[in-house]
Design an enzyme around this catalytic site. Structure first.
Site, PDB file in Angstrom:
ATOM      1  N   TYR A  72       0.829  -1.212   0.000  1.00 20.60           N
ATOM      2  CA  TYR A  72       0.000   0.000   0.000  1.00 20.60           C
ATOM      3  C   TYR A  72       0.861   1.259   0.000  1.00 20.60           C
ATOM      4  CZ  TYR A  72      -2.929  -3.789   1.664  1.00 20.60           C
ATOM      5  OH  TYR A  72      -3.547  -5.009   1.801  1.00 20.60           O
ATOM      6  N   TYR A 118     -12.719  -7.344   5.637  1.00 20.40           N
ATOM      7  CA  TYR A 118     -11.520  -7.395   4.789  1.00 20.40           C
ATOM      8  C   TYR A 118     -11.236  -8.848   4.451  1.00 20.40           C
ATOM      9  CZ  TYR A 118      -6.844  -7.219   2.964  1.00 20.40           C
ATOM     10  OH  TYR A 118      -5.757  -7.385   2.123  1.00 20.40           O
ATOM     11  N   ASP A 142     -13.933 -16.608   7.112  1.00 19.48           N
ATOM     12  CA  ASP A 142     -12.550 -16.234   6.816  1.00 19.48           C
ATOM     13  C   ASP A 142     -11.816 -16.067   8.146  1.00 19.48           C
ATOM     14  OD1 ASP A 142     -10.185 -14.983   6.245  1.00 19.48           O
ATOM     15  OD2 ASP A 142     -11.036 -13.461   4.904  1.00 19.48           O
ATOM     16  N   LYS A 187      -2.286 -16.811   7.233  1.00 15.81           N
ATOM     17  CA  LYS A 187      -1.430 -16.040   8.143  1.00 15.81           C
ATOM     18  C   LYS A 187      -0.625 -16.918   9.127  1.00 15.81           C
ATOM     19  CE  LYS A 187      -2.937 -11.350   7.590  1.00 15.81           C
ATOM     20  NZ  LYS A 187      -4.222 -10.998   6.957  1.00 15.81           N
TER      21      LYS A 187
END
Ligand SMILES: *Cc1c(COP(=O)(O)O)cnc(C)c1O
Length: 431
Positions: free
Chosen positions: A18, A146, A247, A276
């Site tokens: 980003y 997200y 998720d 992750k």
């Protein structure tokens, strides 16, 4: 600040997450890591509050994870998964099936969390397609979510703060209900789910699945919500015959106090995304699991193959380290460790609720966030260096100063993180 040749090259040529190449972000160079400490190029060490974005739950340079990776390198680092298999994938799949809810029996390995979400969406749409329900191609989710940066995942991120608004016209249009607001089951009010209920009852004919982050909305604001919301969603998905994708990419492997966050609601998703912390932060690997019902459903129309197959699918090195990471976790007293971290974070951060800069302080498991009244993105020219000078690594974004440290962190090191958060707030309030 160190401005060596490496950093000059980095700023000129290498994109960071980003970021802009024209106005490159402040960057610090890390040359080693051990336990909860990262070593900077100038020799200083800093305490990691981020677990490298939710992943390094056991800390860095872990002897058992190192050994697993080294042994696997000497056997085989990678082999294609088309037509071939290997013990690391089989071992890891066995463990995942063992530790997740009983109906989740099928595992699809992917390279990253975003791709795990893409595969989950494909599974859901293909499932409906194979049942002849060819109109069920949309998803229902909530605001503040997200789910990743690839196009399919982006389309279910919060359309406003999801960092993806410029792609709006090329993304599929999904349905968004208000984000859950109820934090404790005791305070449950039916109004929290009423718009969601209305959307699913009106649109179930075109819905393949609901997708949610269970219990914690992460990148969309580090917001916590009550298990009752998830139970209500599960019941509505059953009632209207819509699949439920959870998720767990950020919450998985103990972060919220249970091994998986969905356990707190005592429900089972039809499709589950993991990532992750799956490899303890060693390398990139994710997985999408589903029930026998979903897998059989996908195969129901004759052609029946799930249309996905990454080059590095089920990479043996990553699978081997993931297997070892799960063993290290389950052999440790992780529940107690997370509880102790939660208590200390609560005791040391809640007092900041009284500060004029602070809108809210929230703690859940080994996650803590101080939400400020104003975004601090415009302070990122000096703030990262100020933070590193406190001997810690914390990476605020928008109006959130948050940490989710490795589970092995001790009391003193955790205190240094919470004190640093206090110093950040003080420094910001000096203007
Ligand atoms: C980080 C994250 C993803 C994306 O995973 P990547 O490995 O970055 O692609 C998806 N969903 C959630 C909830 C996440 O936290």
């Amino acid at each position: 600040m160190e401005q060596n040749e490496n950093l000059i090259f980095d700023a000129k040529h290498i994109w960071h997450p980003y970021s802009s190449m024209e106005n490159p972000p402040v960057i610090h160079e890390i040359i080693a890591a051990e336990g909860v400490r990262l070593t900077l190029a100038d020799g200083r060490t800093i305490i990691d509050g981020m677990s490298s974005w939710w992943s390094a739950i056991h800390g860095y340079n872990h002897p058992r994870l190192n050994q697993a990776a080294k042994q696997q390198i000497d056997q085989i680092s990678h082999v294609m998964f088309g037509g071939l298999t290997h013990p690391p994938a089989i071992d890891l799949a066995r463990k995942l099936i063992d530790i997740t809810a009983a109906p989740l029996q099928k595992v699809f390995f992917t390279d990253s969390g975003s791709i795990a979400v893409e595969v989950a969406i494909k599974m859901a749409i293909q499932y409906c397609f194979a049942q002849g329900q060819t109109k069920k191609q949309r998803l229902l989710t909530v605001y503040n979510g997200y789910h990743g940066d690839t196009f399919g995942a982006m389309a279910v991120c919060d359309p406003i703060n999801g960092m993806h608004s410029m792609f709006e016209s090329v993304l599929p249009k999904h349905l968004f209900a208000p984000a859950p607001t109820c934090i404790n089951d005791e305070d449950w009010q039916d109004s929290d789910i009423s718009e969601f209920r209305q959307l699913i009852s009106e649109h179930h004919h075109e819905l393949a699945a609901v997708i949610l982050e269970p219990i914690v909305q992460n990148t969309g604001g580090i917001r916590f919500y009550c298990p009752e919301y998830l139970r209500q969603v599960r019941a509505l998905c059953n009632e209207y015959d819509v699949l439920l994708i959870l998720d767990e990419i950020a919450t998985n492997f103990g972060r919220t106090g249970t091994l998986f966050a969905y356990e707190q609601a005592d429900i089972c998703p039809d499709i589950l995304c993991l990532g992750k912390a799956l490899t303890g932060g060693y390398m990139t690997l994710a997985a999408t699991m589903c029930t026998d019902k979903v897998a059989q459903g996908i195969a129901a129309d004759g052609s029946g193959v799930l249309m996905h197959g990454p080059t590095f699918m089920a990479n043996p090195l990553a699978c081997r380290v993931a297997s070892e990471s799960i063993d290290v976790l389950l052999e440790s007293d992780w529940q107690q460790n997370v509880k102790i971290i939660e208590q200390q974070l609560t005791a040391e951060l809640m007092p900041y609720k009284a500060h004029v800069m602070v809108k809210d302080v929230r703690v859940k498991g080994a996650i803590a966030v101080v939400e400020l009244h104003k975004p601090i993105d415009d302070q990122m020219d000096w703030l990262p260096t100020f933070i590193v000078d406190q001997g810690v690594w914390i990476r605020p974004f928008r109006n959130l100063v948050y940490i989710m440290p490795p589970f092995i962190i001790n009391e003193g090191d955790l205190r240094q993180l919470t004190v640093a958060i206090g110093n950040i707030i003080e420094k910001l309030s000096e203007g």
